[in-house]
Design a protein around this motif. Structure first.
Motif: not given
Lengths: 658, 658
Positions: B83-85, B107-110, B422-423
Motif C-alpha cells: 500500500v505504501y509503495k 487521501d482516503g487511504v491516508i 511492481p510497485p
C-alpha cells in the motif's frame, strides 16, 4: 550344449588394491559405524536439520526390534539397509578371502536379524519398533520394500558364498510376506514401493531358488508401477500417522519415483537417478528371466535416452541435487550436478543386466566408464572417505559461498548420515569378478566385458575350461588370454572392442587374425586347446572428447581421456582458476606413468597451451575491445577417479578450447 | 552563493511512455490488486506452500486494524508496504499529472492508515491485528521497520507533491514511536530491523522536516547493525510466539541481513541483494547529511566490490536464488541468478545517493545501466506483467524441468504473492525526474547524470535558470541543452561522458569547445544567457563487451551493447538453441531502428556468424576427433529490456565467440 561360468578369481593389481581396501578397511570400518564404535565425523549430505546424522544406530535398531534392548529407533527409516549392504559386501569378501572371524560376525548379525523378523516374515526395524500400524501404508516414503530388497540381495550373496541357509530362510519368509501382502487379490495392496530395489532383489532370489512366485512378484511390481497414478496420493490421504515418515518428502512429483506412467510407456529417464537405474536393472533381469520382449524394448528405450542424452562423460547420472534427479535431455551442468556414486553403481547393474540380454559392447563401454571414473572416484585411495556427489568441476570457494553448490564437496567426508554410497561401493568392488564376463550358453559364447587380470573357470558341455586373462590395463592396452582345457573344446570367445580404441590387433598363437565384429565384440570361434594364447592389443591414445553441441555446459570445451579413464586437472598441479586454461585446437598431449604419484598413475602433460592473463583487468568488470592476452604454461592431468586425494582445491574435467 | 533544483518536467518520448503506463495502467491496476478487485493470477515467486498468494488483502488488513472490519490479517507480514509503495507512486504521479479523483482516493487511504495507527504512533497491521505482544520482538523477520520506512517514504513524497499534512503527521508520529523504542537507553531496544529501509526513509524525513532526531536515528540503526552479532539470536530465544513470523526464515546467516559485522568493517557486498543496496543507499545519504566521511569511505568500498566484482552487465545483482543474494567475487551465472528487479532499483538509489556525495560518472553509468536494462526489463511493455527475476540466459524447457532454474520465469507473470517489484518500479518511474541532475550548490555546479528530454528549473542565487534538454537518446547520441536565464548567470554545467562513448563532440553556440573531464563529467564553466545552446554528440557505436576473465560464466563469450542498452537474442527471431551461435572474433554489426517492432526499437543485425550443425551427432553424446561444422545464418538482437514481449522462448545476452 551348455556353457557356465563357475568361478572367477581376480589377481589384477589395480583392482586387488581396491578389493583389499574393502576387506581390510571398509568392512571393519563400516562395522564400527553400524555399531556406533567409530570415532568418526558423520557428515550430512545436505544442510538440513531433519537429517538424522549423530550416529548410525543401525545394529542397535535391530537389537531393539529383536527385543534384546529397550529404546527407540534412530536414523533414517531405511537405516536397516546399511546393515544389509554391509552383509552383502561381507558375503562377497568371504568368497574372495575366507575369514572365520568375519563369517562368525556376519552369522551373528543374521541371527539378530532373524530375531527382529516378525512372525509373518515382515522385517523392518523402524516400523516394528515405532509404527507397526503403518506397515505398508506410506510406501512412497517408507522404503520398506527397498530395505527388504537389500536384505534379500545380501541373503542370496551370503548363501552363495557361505551356504548359510538361515539368511536365505529369512529372505524367503520376507519375500513370502510381501507376496502375500501385495497383488491384485481382495485383501492385498495394489501398489509398489517408493524406491525400486525389491524388484531386482526378487529376480536374484528367483535365480537362486527357482521359485516362480518371486519372479512373478518382481514382474508384478514393475508392471503395477505408474499404472494407477493415484496410489501414493491415496495412501497419503488414508495415512493415519501424525508424523512424516521422511520429513519434507511428500512434495515430490510422480516422476521422482518413476510412477508417472506405466514403465513400458516411459520414453525418457526421469526422476531420482538411483531409483531409475535400480528399476531398469530389474526390468532387464525380468526381460531375460521371463523372456519378456516388451520389457526388453522398454529397457533399450530408457537406456538409449539416458546414455545418449543424460549421462556425464564420467558415467555420472543425475543433473540436479533437487531430487538427486534427471532433468532434461542434454542438461549436464558440470558444477551443480548430483552424479551420485550410487547412481553410477546402479547404472553398472543396469548395463550388466543388459549384457546378459544381448551382447552389445555399448553396455560394457558404459559399465566400464561408470566403474573406472565415477564409481571408484566415489571413494578415496585410503578406502575411508567417500563422495556422495561427483562433480566435473569444483572450486572450493564456490561450494562454500554459493548455496546452489553447497552439496558439491571438494574433499571426501568420512561418512554420511544417509550412508548408501560407501556400502554400495563395498558390495560392487567385492563382486567385481561377476562383471568381467557374460556367457550365452545357447550360442556357446563367452563375452569379455572388462579387461582385468583374472582366472575364470568355465564348464562347457561338462568339461572345465580355464581362461587366464592377463593385462596391463588400465594403464596399457595389452590383453592376453590363455586357455586351459580338459580336451579340445569348441566355443566362441568374444572380446569387447572398447569405444576408446580406434584400432586393435589380435594374435592367436602368434598369428594375426581378423575377427568378426558383431555389435562391438570381436568373435573368435575356435576349438580351443590348452595353452592357446590370444594377444589383444589396443592402442591407448590420448583422446580429446567433445560433447554433443546441445550440451550447453560443454560447448567450446574438450575433455581428455586415455583408455577407460577420463582425466581432470587439479589446482595442486596447475594453480587456481583452471577455467583460464585454453587448450589449442591442435593440442598435443604426452602420457607418462608416474609410479610415485597417488599409488602409481598415468598422467598427461600438456605443453602448448595458454592461460588467460587477468592483470590488465584490475577493477574492470566489463570492457569493450578488450584483447585477450595469454601466458604459456604447462598442464598436468590425472585420472578423474583419484582427484581430491591430495590438498583440496579446484578440479575440472572439461577444459576450454580456443 | 546557492544553486537549487526547483522542478523538472520530463517530456521525453521513451520515458513518458513508461510514466504514462504507470499512471494509466499500473496505479489503477495495483489499486485493484490491493483491494482484491482484480481478476488476475497472483503468481508465487517460488514453489513454496508457505507463501500466501491467493489474494492481496492489503487494504482489508488496514480496515481490520482500523477497527472498521472484523477479521484476520492475511498475506505476508510486510503486506502493508504494498500500500505504501502504491501511495508513493501516486504521490509522484500526482506531481506529474494532477488528478483529483486519484488524490481523493489516496487521501482516503491516508485516512484509513491514520485509523490503523496505534495511539503511541506504532503502525503495522500484522502485529496490531494478530500479535501485539510480539511488537519489535522478532526484528530479524518482522519487517516492522521496513514497513515503517516505506510509509515514511510515501508520506514525504505525498507531502512534497500535495502538501497533505496528515500523511506527514502519521510519519512523524511513527518515527517518534520508533525513536522512543530504539536506542541505547535503559528501556530501549538496542537493535535494528532484519530488512534495511527505515534508515533511508529517516534521512528523507530529516531532509524534509530538518528534525535532527530522525537523522540521528538513521545513523543509530546503521551503526548498531552488526555490532552486537547476537541480537537476532537473542530475540529468537526470548520470543514467546508459537508460530514463525515468516516460515522457514530463521536459518539465514547474519550475512543475509548484513548483520555479520559493523557496517564500516564490511569489505564486500554480502547477503540479500535488496537489503544490501537499501543499506548502502541510506549510508550514502547519512554520509552526505551528517558529513560522515567514514561512512562515505565504507560506501565507496562496498560500491567498488559490487560494481567491479558482483554486478551483471545488465545492472542486475544477486547471483543466487537462495537468499536472493550475493555469493562471491566474479560468480555471475547467467541462468540461475536472481537479479531481482527491486535490487536493481535499490542499486539506482545507492548510485544516486553517491552522486549527491561526489560527482563521479561511474555512479551515473551504473544508474543508467540498471535503469535501461534490468529495471525496465522487469516490466512488460504493457505495464501489466512483471519479472521478479531477470535472467541473462533462459531456455523455457530448462526452467520447466530443472528445479535449479524453476525460479527463472520466461514470461512475465501478472503479479506476485510477494509484490515488491511492481510497485517499486512504479515509484521509480514516476520519480525518474529526480535522477536526471544532481547539483553541488557550493561549487555552483549542475551535473547531468541522464540524457532525457526534459525541462529543469533551477534557482541560482535567487534567479531562475531553465535547462531545456532535448535528446534522441536512447536511440541516437545527440543531446542539446538550451539555457534560459533571467539575467546572465555564472555556473558550471557538467555533462556525463558515458562509459559507452569513446569520444564526443561538444559545441556551445556553434563553436566546438574542449571541456575539462573531471571524474567522467565534462565541465563547462560559463556565464550563461538565455538561448545559449550546448550540443553534445556521443557516437553510438555497437560495442562488443567481454567480462573479466575470472567471470567463469562469461569466458569465451561476448555481450553486445549500444548506448545505454545491452542487447539480447531471442528465439522468436533466431530459432532455438541460441548457444549454438558462434560470433566471430572480428564480427561486424549493423544497427537499424525498427519503428514497427515492440513500440519502436533499435535492432542489431549480425551477418557473418556461424551456427553449429548438430545433425551428425545423432545418438552420440561424446566423440573424439569430432570436427565442429557450421552453417551461416543471420542473427537479430533486440535491447534486453524488451525481451519476452512476444512469444515465449529462449533468450541470451552472452554469446559464444570463436
Amino acid at each position: 550344449m551348455s556353457l557356465h561360468l563357475q568361478s572367477l578369481t581376480i589377481t589384477d593389481q589395480f583392482w586387488s588394491h581396491y578389493r583389499e581396501l574393502v576387506r581390510t578397511e571398509m568392512i571393519p570400518y563400516q562395522w564400527n559405524v553400524l555399531n556406533d564404535n567409530a570415532d568418526i565425523t558423520i557428515e550430512k549430505e545436505r544442510n538440513d536439520n531433519s537429517i538424522p546424522s549423530e550416529k548410525s544406530h543401525a545394529i542397535e535398531n535391530f537389537k531393539i526390534a529383536a527385543g534384546l534392548k529397550q529404546g527407540n529407533h534412530y536414523g533414517w527409516v531405511f537405516q536397516d539397509s546399511d546393515v544389509y549392504k554391509w552383509l552383502e559386501a561381507v558375503a562377497y569378501s568371504l568368497s574372495i578371502h575366507a575369514d572365520t572371524e568375519l563369517q562368525e560376525l556376519a552369522d551373528g548379525v543374521i541371527d539378530l536379524i532373524a530375531l527382529a523378523q516378525e512372525e509373518d516374515g515382515y522385517l523392518n526395524t523402524y516400523f516394528s519398533i515405532e509404527e507397526p500400524e503403518r506397515r505398508f501404508k506410506k510406501l512412497a516414503e517408507s522404503h520398506e520394500l527397498y530395505c527388504a530388497g537389500h536384505f534379500i540381495e545380501a541373503a542370496v550373496a551370503y548363501y552363495e558364498s557361505t551356504h548359510n541357509e538361515k539368511a536365505l530362510q529369512i529372505a524367503c519368509r520376507l519375500a513370502d510376506c510381501i507376496d502375500a501382502s501385495f497383488g491384485k487379490g481382495e485383501h492385498q495392496i495394489q501398489g509398489y514401493d517408493g524406491h525400486e530395489e525389491i524388484e531386482l532383489a526378487l529376480t536374484k532370489l528367483y535365480s537362486l531358488t527357482k521359485e516362480q512366485r518371486y519372479l512373478n512378484l518382481s514382474r508384478y511390481f514393475l508392471y503395477e508401477r505408474g499404472t494407477d497414478t493415484t496410489f501414493f496420493a491415496r495412501q497419503q490421504t488414508e495415512d493415519t500417522g501424525t508424523k512424516p515418515v521422511i520429513a519434507g518428502m511428500s512434495h515430490r512429483p510422480l516422476e521422482y519415483y518413476q510412477a508417472h506412467q506405466p514403465i513400458l510407456e516411459q520414453q525418457t529417464a526421469e526422476g531420482h537417478a538411483v531409483r531409475l537405474v535400480y528399476m531398469c536393472a530389474a526390468m532387464a533381469d525380468v526381460a531375460l528371466l521371463a523372456g519378456d520382449t516388451a520389457m526388453l524394448e522398454a529397457c533399450r528405450r530408457l537406456w538409449k535416452n539416458m546414455i545418449t542424452k543424460r549421462m556425464y562423460i564420467t558415467g555420472g547420472i543425475g543433473s540436479t541435487v533437487d531430487g538427486e534427479a534427471f532433468t532434461l535431455d542434454y542438461d549436464l551442468p558440470n558444477d551443480t550436478m548430483y552424479c551420485e556414486t550410487c547412481a553410477s553403481i546402479g547404472l553398472i547393474f543396469f548395463a550388466f543386466n543388459m549384457l546378459k540380454n544381448e551382447a552389445r559392447s555399448e553396455y560394457a563401454d558404459v559399465l566400464e566408464r561408470a566403474l573406472y571414473n565415477t564409481a571408484i572416484g566415489g571413494m578415496a585411495l585410503d578406502g575411508k572417505h567417500f563422495f556422495y556427489v561427483n562433480p566435473l568441476e569444483v572450486r572450493p570457494e564456490n561450494s562454500r559461498k554459493d548455496p546452489g553448490k553447497s552439496h558439491v564437496k571438494f574433499t571426501r567426508p568420512e561418512w554420511f548420515g544417509c550412508a548408501c554410497c560407501p556400502p554400495n561401493l563395498a558390495r560392487l568392488l567385492t563382486s567385481l569378478h561377476k562383471y568381467i564376463y557374460t556367457v550365452q550358453s545357447e550360442q556357446k559364447a563367452i563375452y569379455t566385458n572388462l579387461f582385468i587380470t583374472s582366472t575364470a573357470t568355465l564348464e562347457i558341455d561338462h568339461h572345465k575350461v580355464q581362461l587366464e586373462q592377463t593385462t596391463n590395463l588400465p594403464w596399457e592396452g595389452h590383453v592376453s588370454i590363455v586357455t586351459q582345457t580338459e580336451q579340445p573344446t569348441a566355443f566362441t570367445l568374444a572380446l569387447r572392442l572398447p569405444y576408446w580404441a580406434d584400432d586393435y590387433s589380435l594374435i592367436v598363437n602368434g598369428e594375426h587374425i581378423e575377427a568378426e565384429n558383431i555389435n562391438g565384440f570381436l568373435h573368435i570361434d575356435r576349438v580351443w586347446q590348452s595353452n592357446d594364447k590370444i594377444e589383444f592389443v589396443l592402442p591407448m591414445e590420448i583422446k580429446q572428447y567433445t560433447a554433443h553441441p546441445l550440451v550447453r555446459a560443454d560447448i567450446g570445451k574438450v575433455a581428455i581421456g586415455r583408455g577407460p579413464f577420463i582425466y581432470c586437472a587439479e589446482e595442486v598441479d596447475n594453480g587456481e582458476h583452471l577455467h583460464l586454461i585454453q587448450l589449442n585446437k591442435d593440442q598435443t598431449y604426452q602420457y607418462t606413468f608416474d609410479p610415485q604419484l597417488l599409488g602409481g598413475i598415468g598422467t598427461i602433460h600438456v605443453e602448448a597451451r595458454k592461460r588467460i592473463i587477468t592483470s590488465q583487468w584490475e577493477d574492470v568488470l566489463y570492457a569493450s575491445q578488450a584483447a585477450t592476452t595469454y601466458a604459456p604454461t604447462t598442464l598436468r592431468l590425472i585420472p578423474y577417479y583419484c582427484w581430491a586425494n591430495r590438498q583440496s582445491g579446484e578440479m575440472r574435467v572439461w577444459h576450454n578450447q580456443t
